[in-house]
Design a protein around this motif. Structure first.
Motif, PDB file in Angstrom:
ATOM      1  N   PRO A  10       0.637  -1.329  -0.047  1.00 19.62           N
ATOM      2  CA  PRO A  10       0.052   0.020  -0.044  1.00 19.62           C
ATOM      3  C   PRO A  10       0.801   1.270  -0.121  1.00 19.62           C
ATOM      4  CG  PRO A  10      -0.900  -1.524   1.738  1.00 19.62           C
ATOM      5  CD  PRO A  10       0.461  -2.175   1.059  1.00 19.62           C
ATOM      6  N   THR A  11       1.852   1.235   0.577  1.00 23.83           N
ATOM      7  CA  THR A  11       2.770   2.530   0.833  1.00 23.83           C
ATOM      8  C   THR A  11       3.360   2.781  -0.510  1.00 23.83           C
ATOM      9  OG1 THR A  11       3.240   2.244   3.116  1.00 23.83           O
ATOM     10  CG2 THR A  11       4.822   3.607   1.952  1.00 23.83           C
ATOM     11  N   TYR A  12       4.225   1.768  -1.210  1.00 23.58           N
ATOM     12  CA  TYR A  12       4.631   1.868  -2.570  1.00 23.58           C
ATOM     13  C   TYR A  12       3.548   2.297  -3.477  1.00 23.58           C
ATOM     14  CZ  TYR A  12       8.894  -0.831  -1.210  1.00 23.58           C
ATOM     15  OH  TYR A  12       9.839  -1.137  -0.436  1.00 23.58           O
ATOM     16  N   VAL A  13       2.334   1.738  -3.443  1.00 20.56           N
ATOM     17  CA  VAL A  13       1.258   2.324  -4.542  1.00 20.56           C
ATOM     18  C   VAL A  13       0.881   3.725  -4.380  1.00 20.56           C
ATOM     19  CG1 VAL A  13      -0.769   2.018  -5.369  1.00 20.56           C
ATOM     20  CG2 VAL A  13       0.538  -0.050  -4.997  1.00 20.56           C
ATOM     21  N   SER A  14       0.783   4.124  -2.796  1.00 22.66           N
ATOM     22  CA  SER A  14       0.264   5.451  -2.436  1.00 22.66           C
ATOM     23  C   SER A  14       1.462   6.392  -2.694  1.00 22.66           C
ATOM     24  CB  SER A  14       0.451   5.399  -0.996  1.00 22.66           C
ATOM     25  OG  SER A  14      -0.113   6.709  -0.314  1.00 22.66           O
ATOM     26  N   GLU A  15       2.544   6.171  -2.806  1.00 20.82           N
ATOM     27  CA  GLU A  15       3.683   6.937  -3.054  1.00 20.82           C
ATOM     28  C   GLU A  15       4.103   7.189  -4.670  1.00 20.82           C
ATOM     29  OE1 GLU A  15       5.208   9.032  -1.012  1.00 20.82           O
ATOM     30  OE2 GLU A  15       3.692   8.374   0.638  1.00 20.82           O
ATOM     31  N   GLY A  16       3.677   6.009  -5.235  1.00 23.56           N
ATOM     32  CA  GLY A  16       3.869   6.278  -6.695  1.00 23.56           C
ATOM     33  C   GLY A  16       4.983   5.259  -7.239  1.00 23.56           C
ATOM     34  N   VAL A  17       5.675   4.544  -6.507  1.00 22.47           N
ATOM     35  CA  VAL A  17       6.657   3.758  -6.743  1.00 22.47           C
ATOM     36  C   VAL A  17       6.088   2.486  -7.393  1.00 22.47           C
ATOM     37  CG1 VAL A  17       8.517   1.999  -5.815  1.00 22.47           C
ATOM     38  CG2 VAL A  17       8.023   4.213  -4.485  1.00 22.47           C
ATOM     39  N   TRP A  27      -4.067  -3.905   5.540  1.00 19.31           N
ATOM     40  CA  TRP A  27      -2.698  -3.226   5.471  1.00 19.31           C
ATOM     41  C   TRP A  27      -2.789  -1.911   4.805  1.00 19.31           C
ATOM     42  CZ3 TRP A  27       0.649  -4.356   8.593  1.00 19.31           C
ATOM     43  CH2 TRP A  27       0.866  -5.434   9.350  1.00 19.31           C
ATOM     44  N   VAL A  28      -3.894  -1.866   4.049  1.00 24.32           N
ATOM     45  CA  VAL A  28      -4.158  -0.428   3.380  1.00 24.32           C
ATOM     46  C   VAL A  28      -4.641   0.485   4.454  1.00 24.32           C
ATOM     47  CG1 VAL A  28      -5.978   0.768   1.960  1.00 24.32           C
ATOM     48  CG2 VAL A  28      -5.117  -1.432   1.184  1.00 24.32           C
ATOM     49  N   ALA A  29      -5.381   0.267   5.640  1.00 27.20           N
ATOM     50  CA  ALA A  29      -5.685   0.811   6.493  1.00 27.20           C
ATOM     51  C   ALA A  29      -4.792   1.337   7.456  1.00 27.20           C
ATOM     52  CB  ALA A  29      -6.891   0.111   7.214  1.00 27.20           C
ATOM     53  N   GLU A  30      -3.877   0.119   7.852  1.00 25.30           N
ATOM     54  CA  GLU A  30      -2.648   0.185   8.656  1.00 25.30           C
ATOM     55  C   GLU A  30      -1.617   1.423   8.207  1.00 25.30           C
ATOM     56  OE1 GLU A  30      -0.033  -0.317  11.948  1.00 25.30           O
ATOM     57  OE2 GLU A  30      -2.494  -0.817  11.688  1.00 25.30           O
ATOM     58  N   ASN A  31      -1.477   1.276   6.979  1.00 19.88           N
ATOM     59  CA  ASN A  31      -0.626   2.468   6.366  1.00 19.88           C
ATOM     60  C   ASN A  31      -1.216   3.575   5.874  1.00 19.88           C
ATOM     61  OD1 ASN A  31       2.061   0.986   5.762  1.00 19.88           O
ATOM     62  ND2 ASN A  31       0.656  -0.421   5.135  1.00 19.88           N
ATOM     63  N   ASN A  32      -2.390   3.647   6.296  1.00 15.85           N
ATOM     64  CA  ASN A  32      -3.211   5.146   6.008  1.00 15.85           C
ATOM     65  C   ASN A  32      -2.914   5.335   4.462  1.00 15.85           C
ATOM     66  OD1 ASN A  32      -4.433   5.422   8.444  1.00 15.85           O
ATOM     67  ND2 ASN A  32      -2.304   6.455   9.220  1.00 15.85           N
ATOM     68  N   ILE A  78      -0.380  -4.599  25.131  1.00 19.02           N
ATOM     69  CA  ILE A  78      -1.285  -5.301  23.727  1.00 19.02           C
ATOM     70  C   ILE A  78      -0.001  -5.360  22.606  1.00 19.02           C
ATOM     71  CG2 ILE A  78      -2.625  -4.965  21.797  1.00 19.02           C
ATOM     72  CD1 ILE A  78      -4.462  -3.318  23.787  1.00 19.02           C
ATOM     73  N   SER A  79       0.024  -6.703  22.202  1.00 18.55           N
ATOM     74  CA  SER A  79       1.012  -7.043  21.129  1.00 18.55           C
ATOM     75  C   SER A  79       0.407  -7.212  19.863  1.00 18.55           C
ATOM     76  CB  SER A  79       1.686  -8.412  21.735  1.00 18.55           C
ATOM     77  OG  SER A  79       2.715  -8.605  20.602  1.00 18.55           O
ATOM     78  N   THR A  80       1.105  -6.512  18.807  1.00 17.24           N
ATOM     79  CA  THR A  80       0.163  -6.781  17.560  1.00 17.24           C
ATOM     80  C   THR A  80       1.333  -6.036  16.437  1.00 17.24           C
ATOM     81  OG1 THR A  80      -1.512  -5.857  16.232  1.00 17.24           O
ATOM     82  CG2 THR A  80      -0.589  -4.225  17.648  1.00 17.24           C
ATOM     83  N   GLU A  81       0.982  -6.437  15.357  1.00 16.31           N
ATOM     84  CA  GLU A  81       1.738  -5.988  13.921  1.00 16.31           C
ATOM     85  C   GLU A  81       0.943  -4.936  13.599  1.00 16.31           C
ATOM     86  OE1 GLU A  81       3.094  -8.903  10.804  1.00 16.31           O
ATOM     87  OE2 GLU A  81       1.751 -10.166  11.888  1.00 16.31           O
ATOM     88  N   TYR A  82      -0.421  -4.597  13.948  1.00 10.24           N
ATOM     89  CA  TYR A  82      -0.964  -3.378  13.684  1.00 10.24           C
ATOM     90  C   TYR A  82      -1.078  -2.194  14.294  1.00 10.24           C
ATOM     91  CZ  TYR A  82      -2.621  -7.048  10.370  1.00 10.24           C
ATOM     92  OH  TYR A  82      -2.564  -7.924   9.217  1.00 10.24           O
ATOM     93  N   LEU A  83       0.164  -1.597  14.488  1.00  6.39           N
ATOM     94  CA  LEU A  83       0.047  -0.494  15.449  1.00  6.39           C
ATOM     95  C   LEU A  83      -0.959   0.670  15.369  1.00  6.39           C
ATOM     96  CD1 LEU A  83       4.121  -0.227  15.549  1.00  6.39           C
ATOM     97  CD2 LEU A  83       2.656  -1.392  17.143  1.00  6.39           C
TER      98      LEU A  83
END
Length: 281
Positions: A10-17, A27-32, A78-83
């Motif tokens: 999602p970050t690579y697509v959002s940034e145009g990479v 992951w789209v939501a997690e990365n805003n 709380i433990s998570t990958e989704y901060l």
């Protein structure tokens, strides 16, 4: 084409990479990520949930969990990958808002520590998240499909954060480029065809012409079915695509009015006239 981790896409697509990619709604939501969602691909369906030890009989919701830590005067870990998802979801909880207001929970990773509310701490997990409670965390926020792993680790689900599946996403600037937009629409067409094809059945059957009108009235065709002449002038063949979940309903009709039924599961069904972006362009 590249195969990358869904967390990064999602970050690579959002940034145009990258102009287009496939990643989970989580992951789209997690990365805003500021991306255009083109299609829900309807696979990799999982739930992002909050889980705690089964033995905590009095904890059956996030509100119960927060109250427990308040009553005990302890830090809720709380433990998570989704901060980001964890932080935003916890802040919306009514008990949290009543107790801590707009304060951000502390978010802790190996590289930084941010947030004001030291009474609720969210730790970045690098895996084996289900094994953390109760020694290393009070609760986890993790994706599950069947919940088997949680059960094996003595955990129970107390709340669902979101449902997620794979999405086809695109960079918004790329969609404003006429050349790139056409290529992205080609990708969308193929993906949409595969998704729709999995829900359809292609049927062929022979029907006596005296039964044709009665059959057509009850046949839920994708569009108008194709009618072909047979060597016997009293008979014709029908060829159409129907929703897979409608087949059992119409089987009695086909059995009584038609013969020689043949079924295929199409690889793709391409509704070409419907392939447009949400803005209609």
């Amino acid at each position: 084409m590249k195969v990358l981790r869904p967390q990064e896409i999602p970050t690579y697509v959002s940034e145009g990479v990258q102009d287009v990619g496939i990643s989970g709604r989580d992951w789209v939501a997690e990365n805003n990520a500021d991306v255009e969602t083109l299609l829900d691909l309807e696979y990799a369906k999982v739930r992002l949930v909050i889980a705690v030890p089964k033995s905590w009989n009095g904890v059956n919701s996030l509100s119960d969990l927060i109250r427990k830590s308040i009553d005990e005067g302890s830090t809720l870990r709380i433990s998570t990958e989704y901060l980001n998802a964890a932080k935003e979801y916890i802040k919306q909880n009514p008990v949290y808002r009543e107790t801590y207001g707009d304060q951000d929970p502390v978010v802790i990773s190996p590289w930084w520590r941010i947030g004001e509310n030291e009474q609720v701490a969210i730790y970045l997990s690098f895996g084996a998240t289900e094994a953390k409670p109760p020694e290393d965390a009070d609760a986890i926020i993790e994706v599950i499909e069947t919940g088997t792993s949680l059960q094996q680790n003595g955990l129970k689900v107390i709340e669902e954060v979101m449902q997620t599946s794979a999405l086809l996403i695109a960079n918004k600037k790329a969609l404003s480029d006429p050349v790139k937009k056409e290529k992205i629409l080609d990708i969308l067409t193929l993906m949409r065809g595969a998704v729709d094809g999995a829900k359809k059945l292609h049927i062929f059957a022979n029907v006596k012409k005296t039964n044709l009108d009665a059959l057509l009235q009850q046949l839920p065709a994708l569009k108008r079915p194709t009618i072909s002449e047979l060597s016997d002038p009293e008979w014709c063949a029908i060829n159409t695509v129907i929703d897979k979940d409608k087949f059992i309903q119409i089987l009695p009709t086909l059995r009584s009015l038609a013969q020689g039924l043949v079924l295929y599961e199409p690889r793709q069904v391409l509704p070409l006239e419907e392939i447009v972006l949400e803005n209609g362009k």
